[in-house]
Design an enzyme around this catalytic site. Structure first.
Site, short mmCIF file in Angstrom:
data_model
loop_
_atom_site.label_atom_id
_atom_site.label_comp_id
_atom_site.label_asym_id
_atom_site.label_seq_id
_atom_site.Cartn_x
_atom_site.Cartn_y
_atom_site.Cartn_z
N THR A 32 -11.95 -2.83 107.00
CA THR A 32 -11.27 -4.09 106.73
C THR A 32 -10.81 -4.74 108.03
OG1 THR A 32 -9.12 -3.00 106.57
CG2 THR A 32 -10.37 -3.24 104.53
N VAL A 63 -4.09 -9.16 100.52
CA VAL A 63 -4.90 -8.53 99.48
C VAL A 63 -6.33 -8.40 99.98
CG1 VAL A 63 -5.78 -8.69 97.12
CG2 VAL A 63 -3.47 -9.48 97.65
N LYS A 135 -3.77 12.09 96.13
CA LYS A 135 -3.73 12.62 94.76
C LYS A 135 -5.05 13.30 94.41
CE LYS A 135 -2.92 11.43 89.93
NZ LYS A 135 -2.45 10.42 88.97
N HIS A 269 29.73 25.38 124.24
CA HIS A 269 29.77 25.81 122.85
C HIS A 269 30.40 24.76 121.93
CE1 HIS A 269 28.18 29.79 123.56
NE2 HIS A 269 29.03 29.94 124.57
N ASN A 406 41.86 22.91 114.45
CA ASN A 406 43.00 22.13 114.93
C ASN A 406 42.88 21.92 116.44
OD1 ASN A 406 44.63 21.74 112.53
ND2 ASN A 406 44.95 23.96 112.55
N PHE A 452 48.75 15.51 112.21
CA PHE A 452 50.22 15.57 112.26
C PHE A 452 50.72 16.99 112.44
CE2 PHE A 452 49.72 15.43 107.45
CZ PHE A 452 50.08 16.74 107.21
N ASP A 457 57.68 23.04 115.03
CA ASP A 457 57.44 24.08 116.02
C ASP A 457 56.59 23.59 117.20
OD1 ASP A 457 55.15 23.85 114.47
OD2 ASP A 457 54.87 26.00 114.15
N ARG A 499 44.31 9.97 111.73
CA ARG A 499 43.95 11.36 111.99
C ARG A 499 42.52 11.44 112.54
NH1 ARG A 499 43.73 15.33 106.93
NH2 ARG A 499 41.59 14.53 106.85
#
Length: 503
Positions: A32, A63, A135, A269, A406, A452, A457, A499
């Site tokens: 084509t 087409v 297919k 790491h 954390n 938070f 502490d 956060r």
């Protein structure tokens, strides 16, 4: 009956050799548009598809192959007498080999084309022929991968036809390609972060030596629909990359990309072990190195500026896995050649991820990328931070976002001195970061937390150990206790309201 092969390709690499081979093997070539002209101009006997269908190409070539004379020839099961009788009644000849690759929709994405222009690169006839052929792979050989040309030619030479194993493999490649191709089009048209069905258009660019561990297999894929820092990078020297290398490269370059100032980040790491800004790349590196001279050994170093010769000399003094930057001077590259295994990576694209993925067993978690910082900083203590402290707090916050939760970062004067991450409670992360920082400096240290303080502490420990200012998101039911702890010692604390967990 003469065997037939249909060829319609956008990528014409190695095509002429393959087409000439098929002609020599007594195949009739159908083709084509541009492929037809290409074959004809190179002296290959070829029949235009419109001469088979009896219908011209219409709608500007939209087409041309969508016709029963083509799909009937592809889809007919050779072992089914009814199928073969039907196509014979309609004057349709079987098509035995289909060689098709698709309009370059992947390649045209992110090139600035208009929507109308992009739509014209959506291939319809190509995928239809590929799917039909795949297919019917029991009878039809479908080739969409240029690398398979040689395999198909060799089998035809040896056996007169391809093996069922090869036809099945090629059919699988078809659906692998068309699913990614359709996904790319869907991504372009939907432009949604969370569509109903998650598209996937990733192409393998290299096999990796192994995964996180030697017993695990691994490969590297790049996004065909979007650009990014880890796509199209230039590999300037060094041994092959590993799974862990690419992950750490990605993190290191994302960290330095947070800053407008000249910045260096060392990663080991999957966590930063040194980050600093400087007047030049050498100063930034020396300050980053000072944060953790032990962990940086065997690590990955990223810069957001060009690496020069003076910096290269210093980098060569220790063992490093990778150095990644937007550019390198010729002098720097010559110096790096002294270490042939050292990987030097030049980044071409900016960081641009919009979503992140985490694979879980039987599913995938998808979220928008954490690419924001709060602009609503609130001083919640009686004591106000100085301008310098506020600058250092913001600096530390940009780092703590990239440390495993954390996470705590202790810094001063544009330099991280203590990084504590990956702990199961926040006080341990704080103790780790503060202890490492105080080994090197005890003046003007500030502390940033990715989340938070659940108790007072951390604030107590920080104040007792010389921390002069704190930045954290706030939001705990016991925030006031942490505020009181800072007020009792006269140090400022800033709440961000945002956060930055990274698990």
């Amino acid at each position: 009956m003469q065997k037939q092969a249909l060829i319609s390709v956008s990528d014409k690499s190695n095509l002429l050799e393959f087409a000439k081979f098929l002609v020599d093997q007594d195949y009739k070539i159908l083709s084509t548009g541009g492929t037809y002209k290409h074959l004809q101009e190179n002296g290959i006997e070829v029949t235009e598809v419109k001469d088979v269908t009896g219908f011209p190409e219409i709608l500007d070539g939209r087409v041309k192959s969508l016709h029963p004379a083509i799909h009937g020839g592809i889809m007919a099961r050779r072992s089914d007498e009814n199928h073969m009788t039907t196509i014979a009644e309609h004057g349709i000849n079987p098509i035995d080999i289909v060689i098709v690759n698709l309009y370059p929709f992947f390649e045209k994405m992110n090139t600035g084309l208009s929507e109308a222009e992009m739509i014209e690169f959506i291939d319809i006839g190509g995928p239809s022929m590929l799917r039909s052929s795949a297919k019917n792979f029991y009878d039809v050989t479908v080739v969409t991968d240029v690398n398979d040309y040689e395999v198909v030619m060799n089998e035809i030479r040896e056996n007169g036809s391809t093996t069922i194993e090869t036809r099945k493999l090629c059919a699988g490649k078809v659906f692998n390609l068309t699913s990614a191709y359709d996904a790319a089009i869907s991504t372009y048209l939907l432009d949604e972060d969370f569509p109903q069905f998650l598209e996937s258009s990733y192409e393998k660019v290299m096999d990796l030596r192994y995964g996180e561990n030697p017993h695990q297999k691994a490969a590297y894929y790049v996004d065909k629909t979007k650009n990014g820092a880890m796509k199209d990078f230039e590999y300037l020297q060094g041994k092959e990359l590993s799974f862990n290398n690419i992950r750490d490269m990605d993190l290191a370059y994302k960290v330095v990309s947070e800053f407008e100032e000249t910045t260096c980040c060392a990663v080991k790491h999957s966590t930063p072990c040194g980050v600093a800004i400087g007047e030049n790349v050498l100063e930034a590196y020396e300050k980053a190195y000072e944060c953790d001279p032990m962990s940086i050994f065997g690590g990955i170093i990223a810069f957001n500026r060009e690496v020069d010769g003076k910096t290269a000399v210093e980098l060569n003094k220790i063992f490093l896995e990778i150095i990644i930057a937007p550019s390198f001077t010729e002098q720097a590259l010559e110096i790096f050649k002294q270490k042939k295994n050292l990987r030097i990576i030049k980044v071409k694209n900016p960081v641009s991820d919009k979503v992140t993925y985490v694979k879980v067993d039987g599913g995938l978690i998808v979220q928008s990328t954490d690419n924001q910082f709060s602009t609503d900083l609130k001083v919640v203590t009686n004591t106000q931070p100085t301008d310098r402290q506020m600058t250092d707090l913001v600096f530390a916050q940009k780092i703590v976002k990239w440390v495993k939760s954390n996470a705590i970062v202790v810094a001063t004067n544009g330099q991280a001195y203590g990084i504590g991450g990956g702990q199961t409670n926040r006080i341990w992360a704080a103790q780790q970061a503060v202890a490492r920082a105080k080994e090197k400096v005890e003046e003007d240290l500030v502390l940033a937390s990715d989340a938070f303080f659940p108790f007072r502490d951390v604030a107590d420990f920080a104040a007792e150990n010389g921390i002069k200012a704190i930045i954290q998101p706030g939001g705990s039911i016991k925030d006031q206790e942490s505020i009181d702890a800072c007020d009792e010692r006269g140090i400022p604390m800033v709440f961000t309201g945002m956060r930055h967990f990274m698990h």
